[in-house]
Scaffold this active site. Structure first.
Site, PDB file in Angstrom:
ATOM      1  N   ASP A   2       0.815  -1.207   0.000  1.00  0.00           N
ATOM      2  CA  ASP A   2       0.000   0.000   0.000  1.00  0.00           C
ATOM      3  C   ASP A   2       0.855   1.266   0.000  1.00  0.00           C
ATOM      4  O   ASP A   2       1.950   1.274   0.554  1.00  0.00           O
ATOM      5  CB  ASP A   2      -0.926  -0.027   1.228  1.00  0.00           C
ATOM      6  CG  ASP A   2      -2.104   0.908   1.070  1.00  0.00           C
ATOM      7  OD1 ASP A   2      -2.415   1.309  -0.068  1.00  0.00           O
ATOM      8  OD2 ASP A   2      -2.712   1.250   2.103  1.00  0.00           O
ATOM      9  N   ASN A  50     -10.694  -3.127  -5.706  1.00  0.00           N
ATOM     10  CA  ASN A  50      -9.932  -2.210  -6.569  1.00  0.00           C
ATOM     11  C   ASN A  50     -10.579  -2.017  -7.956  1.00  0.00           C
ATOM     12  O   ASN A  50     -10.289  -1.049  -8.646  1.00  0.00           O
ATOM     13  CB  ASN A  50      -8.478  -2.682  -6.758  1.00  0.00           C
ATOM     14  CG  ASN A  50      -7.609  -2.459  -5.544  1.00  0.00           C
ATOM     15  OD1 ASN A  50      -6.645  -3.191  -5.309  1.00  0.00           O
ATOM     16  ND2 ASN A  50      -7.917  -1.442  -4.737  1.00  0.00           N
TER      17      ASN A  50
HETATM   18  C1  IPE Z   1      -1.368   0.079  -3.558  1.00  0.00           C
HETATM   19  O1  IPE Z   1      -1.225   1.439  -3.553  1.00  0.00           O
HETATM   20  C2  IPE Z   1      -1.471  -0.510  -4.943  1.00  0.00           C
HETATM   21  C3  IPE Z   1      -2.775  -1.093  -5.316  1.00  0.00           C
HETATM   22  C4  IPE Z   1      -3.807  -1.208  -4.525  1.00  0.00           C
HETATM   23  C5  IPE Z   1      -2.926  -1.570  -6.685  1.00  0.00           C
HETATM   24  P1  IPE Z   1      -2.488   2.405  -3.568  1.00  0.00           P
HETATM   25  O2  IPE Z   1      -2.852   2.657  -4.980  1.00  0.00           O
HETATM   26  O3  IPE Z   1      -3.556   1.878  -2.694  1.00  0.00           O
HETATM   27  O4  IPE Z   1      -1.872   3.731  -2.944  1.00  0.00           O
HETATM   28  P2  IPE Z   1      -2.542   4.763  -1.933  1.00  0.00           P
HETATM   29  O5  IPE Z   1      -3.109   3.977  -0.787  1.00  0.00           O
HETATM   30  O6  IPE Z   1      -3.583   5.499  -2.688  1.00  0.00           O
HETATM   31  O7  IPE Z   1      -1.408   5.645  -1.513  1.00  0.00           O
HETATM   32 MG    MG Z   2      -4.147   2.211  -0.758  1.00  0.00          MG
END
Ligand code: IPE
Ligand code: MG
Length: 227
Positions: A2, A50
């Site tokens: 994350d 996601n």
């Molecule tokens: C993690 O980073 C990657 C995925 C979930 C694909 P994020 O995209 O969640 O990054 P933040 O939490 O917005 O900083």
């Molecule tokens: Mg994230």
């Protein structure tokens, strides 16, 4: 893994830039595990939730997945890493799915590290799927309800060939599980770090493992029983 988006934002860049750099951290951690003889590494790369992100971000992540698989296949294979994937893989775009299956097939006899990518993965979805699979077997008299135990459940999870989680590391400062391996982390040691995923290095992995080594895992027993 994350913190990609926040890492990029801090630098005045687009979230995509964070994801690209996140792929570099993956390389570090896979190498680190191989060096330390960690047999199983599972990366939460893309959750069922996601899919709700902006379309462009989802598309970019899928493209990044294809290009990373293509780029790293040789290194993975040369280092005897076996690729595995868990999740609702049918939901992935065809190109991602077929690239993934290619790499899984090519690396299937490797045994140094099993690298599992959790893709379109959600623990609740996995549990629903597990209940469905077992129910079908009960209905067809393949399993009797009385025989359902932890082993039967384990055998019907996407993680059927993997051991329980020993150490769960979450980067990026949030202290939550976010629908990851809920059944499998029953006795996992949890480690949270503020480091954003793109900044996570082999040294950070070592730090987490050293921290893990200092813990006493009692599995419900008393300290005296262990010694
Ligand atoms: C993690 O980073 C990657 C995925 C979930 C694909 P994020 O995209 O969640 O990054 P933040 O939490 O917005 O900083
Ligand atoms: Mg994230």
């Amino acid at each position: 893994m994350d913190g990609n988006g926040r890492w990029a934002k801090q630098k005045g860049k687009l979230r995509v830039f964070g994801h690209e750099n996140g792929a570099k951290a993956v390389k570090q951690v896979v190498e680190g595990c191989a060096e330390l003889d960690v047999k199983n590494l599972t990366l939460y790369a893309f959750s069922t939730e996601n899919w709700k992100r902006p379309k462009l971000e989802v598309q970019t992540l899928m493209k990044l997945l294809i290009s990373s698989l293509k780029k790293e296949i040789k290194t993975l294979h040369d280092n005897k890493i076996k690729l595995n994937a868990i999740g609702n893989l049918q939901a992935l775009p065809t190109k991602v799915y077929s690239e993934l299956m290619d790499v899984i097939e090519i690396t299937k006899d490797n045994s140094k590290v099993t690298l599992t990518l959790a893709l379109s993965y959600g623990s609740r979805e996995e549990l629903i799927n597990t209940v469905k699979q077992i129910s079908i077997k009960v209905k067809n008299n393949i399993i009797s309800p009385e025989k359902i135990d932890e082993l039967v459940i384990n055998q019907h999870l996407y993680t059927q060939n993997l051991p329980d989680v020993d150490l769960l590391i979450r980067t990026g400062g949030e202290q939550r599980i976010s629908n990851f391996l809920l059944w499998q982390i029953a006795y996992a040691e949890l480690y949270f770090t503020n480091v954003f995923w793109p900044d996570f290095t082999k040294e950070h992995l070592y730090e987490a493992i050293i921290n893990y080594q200092k813990r006493e895992r009692r599995f419900g027993k008393t300290s005296e029983q262990l010694s």
